[in-house]
Design a protein around this motif. Structure first.
Motif, PDB file in Angstrom:
ATOM      1  N   MET A  59      40.149  67.849 -25.752  1.00 35.86           N
ATOM      2  CA  MET A  59      39.873  66.404 -24.831  1.00 35.86           C
ATOM      3  C   MET A  59      38.331  66.397 -24.935  1.00 35.86           C
ATOM      4  SD  MET A  59      42.413  66.865 -21.983  1.00 35.86           S
ATOM      5  CE  MET A  59      41.954  65.323 -21.008  1.00 35.86           C
ATOM      6  N   SER A  60      37.483  67.438 -24.935  1.00 33.63           N
ATOM      7  CA  SER A  60      36.106  67.295 -24.959  1.00 33.63           C
ATOM      8  C   SER A  60      35.543  66.678 -26.036  1.00 33.63           C
ATOM      9  CB  SER A  60      35.309  68.772 -25.040  1.00 33.63           C
ATOM     10  OG  SER A  60      34.066  68.992 -24.973  1.00 33.63           O
ATOM     11  N   ARG A  61      35.905  66.944 -27.361  1.00 35.71           N
ATOM     12  CA  ARG A  61      35.762  66.238 -28.539  1.00 35.71           C
ATOM     13  C   ARG A  61      35.872  64.964 -28.403  1.00 35.71           C
ATOM     14  NH1 ARG A  61      32.147  65.427 -32.224  1.00 35.71           N
ATOM     15  NH2 ARG A  61      32.855  64.818 -34.217  1.00 35.71           N
ATOM     16  N   VAL A  62      37.170  64.413 -27.878  1.00 34.42           N
ATOM     17  CA  VAL A  62      37.638  63.206 -27.825  1.00 34.42           C
ATOM     18  C   VAL A  62      36.556  62.165 -27.034  1.00 34.42           C
ATOM     19  CG1 VAL A  62      39.506  61.581 -27.116  1.00 34.42           C
ATOM     20  CG2 VAL A  62      39.973  63.499 -28.387  1.00 34.42           C
ATOM     21  N   SER A  63      36.377  62.833 -25.932  1.00 38.70           N
ATOM     22  CA  SER A  63      35.325  62.548 -24.775  1.00 38.70           C
ATOM     23  C   SER A  63      34.042  61.909 -25.611  1.00 38.70           C
ATOM     24  CB  SER A  63      35.347  63.286 -23.578  1.00 38.70           C
ATOM     25  OG  SER A  63      34.424  62.538 -22.534  1.00 38.70           O
ATOM     26  N   ALA A  64      33.552  63.014 -26.266  1.00 39.87           N
ATOM     27  CA  ALA A  64      32.100  62.756 -26.721  1.00 39.87           C
ATOM     28  C   ALA A  64      32.323  61.618 -27.928  1.00 39.87           C
ATOM     29  CB  ALA A  64      31.824  63.893 -27.595  1.00 39.87           C
ATOM     30  N   LEU A  65      33.501  61.626 -28.589  1.00 36.13           N
ATOM     31  CA  LEU A  65      33.632  60.465 -29.524  1.00 36.13           C
ATOM     32  C   LEU A  65      33.698  59.176 -29.017  1.00 36.13           C
ATOM     33  CD1 LEU A  65      36.075  62.043 -32.199  1.00 36.13           C
ATOM     34  CD2 LEU A  65      33.503  61.439 -32.543  1.00 36.13           C
ATOM     35  N   GLU A  66      34.489  59.000 -27.708  1.00 38.64           N
ATOM     36  CA  GLU A  66      34.805  57.756 -27.006  1.00 38.64           C
ATOM     37  C   GLU A  66      33.225  57.378 -26.539  1.00 38.64           C
ATOM     38  OE1 GLU A  66      37.103  55.816 -26.526  1.00 38.64           O
ATOM     39  OE2 GLU A  66      38.894  57.076 -27.098  1.00 38.64           O
ATOM     40  N   ASP A  67      32.560  58.115 -25.798  1.00 38.35           N
ATOM     41  CA  ASP A  67      31.200  57.922 -25.536  1.00 38.35           C
ATOM     42  C   ASP A  67      30.413  57.370 -26.377  1.00 38.35           C
ATOM     43  OD1 ASP A  67      29.314  58.167 -23.270  1.00 38.35           O
ATOM     44  OD2 ASP A  67      28.190  59.326 -24.593  1.00 38.35           O
ATOM     45  N   GLU A  68      30.372  58.191 -27.664  1.00 38.40           N
ATOM     46  CA  GLU A  68      29.549  57.513 -28.841  1.00 38.40           C
ATOM     47  C   GLU A  68      29.821  56.188 -29.056  1.00 38.40           C
ATOM     48  OE1 GLU A  68      28.912  58.594 -33.389  1.00 38.40           O
ATOM     49  OE2 GLU A  68      29.438  60.322 -31.806  1.00 38.40           O
TER      50      GLU A  68
ATOM     51  N   ALA B 268      33.900  61.920 -13.554  1.00 36.66           N
ATOM     52  CA  ALA B 268      33.807  63.150 -12.821  1.00 36.66           C
ATOM     53  C   ALA B 268      34.660  64.086 -13.635  1.00 36.66           C
ATOM     54  CB  ALA B 268      34.391  62.892 -11.477  1.00 36.66           C
ATOM     55  N   SER B 269      34.844  64.030 -14.822  1.00 35.73           N
ATOM     56  CA  SER B 269      35.645  64.959 -15.778  1.00 35.73           C
ATOM     57  C   SER B 269      35.145  66.067 -15.713  1.00 35.73           C
ATOM     58  CB  SER B 269      35.668  64.114 -17.153  1.00 35.73           C
ATOM     59  OG  SER B 269      35.973  62.785 -17.335  1.00 35.73           O
ATOM     60  N   ALA B 270      36.101  66.981 -16.065  1.00 30.42           N
ATOM     61  CA  ALA B 270      35.690  68.408 -16.156  1.00 30.42           C
ATOM     62  C   ALA B 270      35.084  68.362 -17.301  1.00 30.42           C
ATOM     63  CB  ALA B 270      37.037  69.149 -16.137  1.00 30.42           C
ATOM     64  N   GLY B 271      33.738  69.286 -16.951  1.00 28.60           N
ATOM     65  CA  GLY B 271      32.855  69.589 -18.277  1.00 28.60           C
ATOM     66  C   GLY B 271      33.406  70.750 -19.058  1.00 28.60           C
ATOM     67  N   PHE B 272      32.723  70.952 -20.138  1.00 23.94           N
ATOM     68  CA  PHE B 272      33.414  72.033 -21.094  1.00 23.94           C
ATOM     69  C   PHE B 272      32.584  73.328 -20.785  1.00 23.94           C
ATOM     70  CE2 PHE B 272      33.664  74.425 -24.965  1.00 23.94           C
ATOM     71  CZ  PHE B 272      35.116  74.494 -25.223  1.00 23.94           C
TER      72      PHE B 272
ATOM     73  N   ARG C 179      44.159  85.747 -23.636  1.00 25.10           N
ATOM     74  CA  ARG C 179      45.271  86.698 -24.180  1.00 25.10           C
ATOM     75  C   ARG C 179      46.533  86.277 -23.747  1.00 25.10           C
ATOM     76  NH1 ARG C 179      41.527  90.735 -22.023  1.00 25.10           N
ATOM     77  NH2 ARG C 179      40.706  92.049 -23.867  1.00 25.10           N
ATOM     78  N   ILE C 180      46.510  85.280 -22.557  1.00 26.02           N
ATOM     79  CA  ILE C 180      47.876  84.675 -22.282  1.00 26.02           C
ATOM     80  C   ILE C 180      48.134  83.429 -22.763  1.00 26.02           C
ATOM     81  CG2 ILE C 180      49.082  83.700 -20.027  1.00 26.02           C
ATOM     82  CD1 ILE C 180      47.289  85.689 -18.613  1.00 26.02           C
ATOM     83  N   VAL C 181      49.205  83.069 -23.304  1.00 28.80           N
ATOM     84  CA  VAL C 181      49.689  81.920 -23.984  1.00 28.80           C
ATOM     85  C   VAL C 181      49.083  80.572 -23.317  1.00 28.80           C
ATOM     86  CG1 VAL C 181      51.398  80.508 -25.061  1.00 28.80           C
ATOM     87  CG2 VAL C 181      51.635  82.937 -25.013  1.00 28.80           C
ATOM     88  N   ILE C 182      49.523  80.550 -22.002  1.00 33.94           N
ATOM     89  CA  ILE C 182      48.944  79.377 -21.177  1.00 33.94           C
ATOM     90  C   ILE C 182      47.672  79.096 -21.232  1.00 33.94           C
ATOM     91  CG2 ILE C 182      48.880  80.475 -19.029  1.00 33.94           C
ATOM     92  CD1 ILE C 182      50.294  77.676 -17.901  1.00 33.94           C
ATOM     93  N   SER C 183      46.737  80.163 -21.299  1.00 33.31           N
ATOM     94  CA  SER C 183      45.374  80.089 -21.121  1.00 33.31           C
ATOM     95  C   SER C 183      44.553  79.610 -22.451  1.00 33.31           C
ATOM     96  CB  SER C 183      44.560  81.425 -20.821  1.00 33.31           C
ATOM     97  OG  SER C 183      44.828  82.480 -21.675  1.00 33.31           O
ATOM     98  N   ARG C 184      45.242  79.897 -23.545  1.00 27.30           N
ATOM     99  CA  ARG C 184      44.946  79.428 -24.745  1.00 27.30           C
ATOM    100  C   ARG C 184      45.381  77.979 -25.196  1.00 27.30           C
ATOM    101  NH1 ARG C 184      47.320  84.495 -26.400  1.00 27.30           N
ATOM    102  NH2 ARG C 184      49.102  83.423 -27.410  1.00 27.30           N
ATOM    103  N   ALA C 185      46.536  77.807 -24.649  1.00 28.12           N
ATOM    104  CA  ALA C 185      47.154  76.338 -24.692  1.00 28.12           C
ATOM    105  C   ALA C 185      46.152  75.254 -23.603  1.00 28.12           C
ATOM    106  CB  ALA C 185      48.446  76.126 -24.061  1.00 28.12           C
ATOM    107  N   ILE C 186      45.663  75.772 -22.609  1.00 30.49           N
ATOM    108  CA  ILE C 186      44.671  75.089 -21.781  1.00 30.49           C
ATOM    109  C   ILE C 186      43.626  75.002 -22.441  1.00 30.49           C
ATOM    110  CG2 ILE C 186      43.420  74.848 -19.663  1.00 30.49           C
ATOM    111  CD1 ILE C 186      46.075  76.082 -18.428  1.00 30.49           C
ATOM    112  N   ARG C 187      42.851  76.059 -22.986  1.00 34.62           N
ATOM    113  CA  ARG C 187      41.649  76.023 -23.683  1.00 34.62           C
ATOM    114  C   ARG C 187      41.538  75.075 -24.699  1.00 34.62           C
ATOM    115  NH1 ARG C 187      36.395  76.861 -22.042  1.00 34.62           N
ATOM    116  NH2 ARG C 187      35.142  77.452 -23.976  1.00 34.62           N
ATOM    117  N   SER C 188      42.621  75.258 -25.586  1.00 31.35           N
ATOM    118  CA  SER C 188      42.624  74.390 -26.708  1.00 31.35           C
ATOM    119  C   SER C 188      42.736  72.877 -26.406  1.00 31.35           C
ATOM    120  CB  SER C 188      43.943  74.502 -27.570  1.00 31.35           C
ATOM    121  OG  SER C 188      44.011  76.040 -28.191  1.00 31.35           O
ATOM    122  N   SER C 189      43.476  72.576 -25.263  1.00 28.66           N
ATOM    123  CA  SER C 189      43.315  71.296 -24.850  1.00 28.66           C
ATOM    124  C   SER C 189      42.253  70.772 -24.485  1.00 28.66           C
ATOM    125  CB  SER C 189      44.598  71.053 -23.927  1.00 28.66           C
ATOM    126  OG  SER C 189      44.322  69.737 -23.001  1.00 28.66           O
TER     127      SER C 189
END
Length: 424
Positions: free
Chosen positions: A279-288, A252-256, A265-275
């Motif tokens: 995590m989306s990339r790591v999840s795809a690699l784990e699934d593969e 039930a992970s959050a989808g991208f 424009r806000i630092v925290i929004s950029r940090a969360i988006r980067s995360s």
């Protein structure tokens, strides 16, 4: 002792599980994940697979459901349906407590000694009430599956897990070892470590001295954060520690969200988006990777669309009326925090988990005809129309929904995003 390396991990070999036994992975995703997993658990019970579960690996919101499941195993697997309904309603009520909201409102008091209102301490106490303030040692009992509550060590970057025996780590070399005999650690503390989402909660701090550790197995202070930082499905640890049997993943992970209109424009929004991107990339690699080394695993994902044709071969008393495509699409975009979830959100998420879980039946036992003699159960007793109205673009019942159900809305307002968001 025999040492075995699986998927890059080295572990002491346990007696192999029979092929009919199951290993269950419950992903992170806040209360949304907890409710989705509850539906999957109900489906496994109705399909007569729940009692075959021998190992559970859980992350974040999945750890809430998993710990409650193992602690109340006899009630979840009871013959009488009323027993399941009673214990499941405890989780449903917990989802309506606005756990994170209460913690954040008390946050200014967190700097006052003895730090009773520190955010992670409040989180652990909130979980402690659900788990009746029991310790990790309470997780072990004859017939119960072995639970592994996963967390990320923020100091070493390694994957750790809590079980009935204490605290264990899987280090960079892939060696699994016990670092602390912490059977008397509160379950609420372990689940808080598994679900302390970094943007909102500081890491859970554990001191070796307080755990009675005097050797070098553990640093003087260890800090743990959300297990999803390392692996949000728990599959890595499951492959390392489960010797055989079928692997069942409830994700039930959050989808991208690629349709977001944020400007970052806000630092925290950029940090969360980067995360999120990482995590989306790591999840795809784990699934593969999982599909490559364990092609026999089965999974149910919150982003799946379920139709009546998907449930052919499963006869349910009263029939199963799957939710509309609009509702199913809406569910995968529901927020993944620990704020209050009203019944208008709880019911469709649970039902989607149940309907998605039913599809596991033919995958786990091909050719078998499944007959469920009792009517399907839904939290609250009746099916809510709120989800249909919001997904369909109607605002009449908007007040029943939290301040914006979508995870990409970072402000707390009763805006029209609940109906006009690009993902809707």
């Amino acid at each position: 002792m025999t040492e075995r390396r699986i998927c890059g991990y080295s572990n002491f070999l346990r007696p192999p599980m029979p092929r009919d036994d199951l290993t269950l992975c419950l992903s992170g995703g806040g209360f949304r994940a907890m409710l989705f997993h509850l539906g999957v658990i109900r489906a496994l019970r109705d399909l007569d697979f729940l009692e075959s579960v021998r190992n559970i690996f859980s992350v974040s919101g999945g750890s809430i459901a998993a710990a409650h499941l193992v602690l109340n195993w006899e009630r979840y697997t009871a013959t009488k349906d009323a027993a399941f309904q009673e214990v499941a309603n405890e989780l449903v009520e917990f989802a309506g407590l606005d756990l994170r909201g209460k913690i954040l409102r008390r946050a200014p008091l967190g700097w006052i000694p003895p730090f009773y209102f520190a955010r992670t301490e409040q989180l652990a106490r909130g979980y402690g009430k659900l788990f009746k303030n029991l310790m990790l040692e309470s997780l072990t009992a004859t017939g119960r599956p072995r639970l592994h509550i996963l967390a990320t060590n923020m100091v070493s970057g390694e994957l750790y897990f809590f079980d009935a025996a204490g605290i264990h780590k899987i280090d960079a070399a892939g060696i699994v070892s016990q670092v602390a005999d912490a059977a008397e650690l509160p379950i609420g503390k372990a689940v808080a470590a598994s679900s302390a989402f970094p943007p909102f909660f500081p890491p859970v701090k554990l001191k070796a001295r307080e755990l009675g550790i005097t050797d070098t197995r553990m640093r003087s202070v260890e800090r743990f954060t959300d297990g999803g930082v390392f692996d949000n499905t728990g599959v890595r640890a499951a492959l390392a520690l489960a010797a055989s049997g079928r692997l069942v993943v409830s994700d039930a992970s959050a989808g991208f969200d690629q349709a977001t209109d944020q400007a970052f424009r806000i630092v925290i929004s950029r940090a969360i988006r980067s995360s999120d991107i990482l995590m989306s990339r790591v999840s795809a690699l784990e699934d593969e990777h999982l599909r490559h080394i364990n092609p026999s695993f089965v999974s149910c994902n919150i982003s799946e669309f379920i139709t009546k044709n998907d449930l052919r071969g499963i006869n349910v008393s009263g029939g199963v009326q799957t939710q509309s495509p609009a509702v199913q699409k809406w569910i995968k975009n529901v927020r993944t925090d620990l704020d209050k979830f009203p019944m208008a959100l709880i019911q469709p998420i649970f039902r989607h988990g149940y309907e998605t879980g039913l599809r596991l039946g033919p995958q786990l036992s091909p050719g078998r005809q499944f007959v469920i003699t009792h009517p399907t159960w839904s939290p609250g007793g009746t099916r809510s129309q709120g989800a249909e109205q919001v997904a369909g673009g109607h605002n009449e019942d908007r007040e029943h929904f939290p301040p914006c159900a979508y995870r990409c809305c970072t402000h707390r307002c009763r805006c029209d995003r609940a109906t006009s968001h690009p993902s809707a």
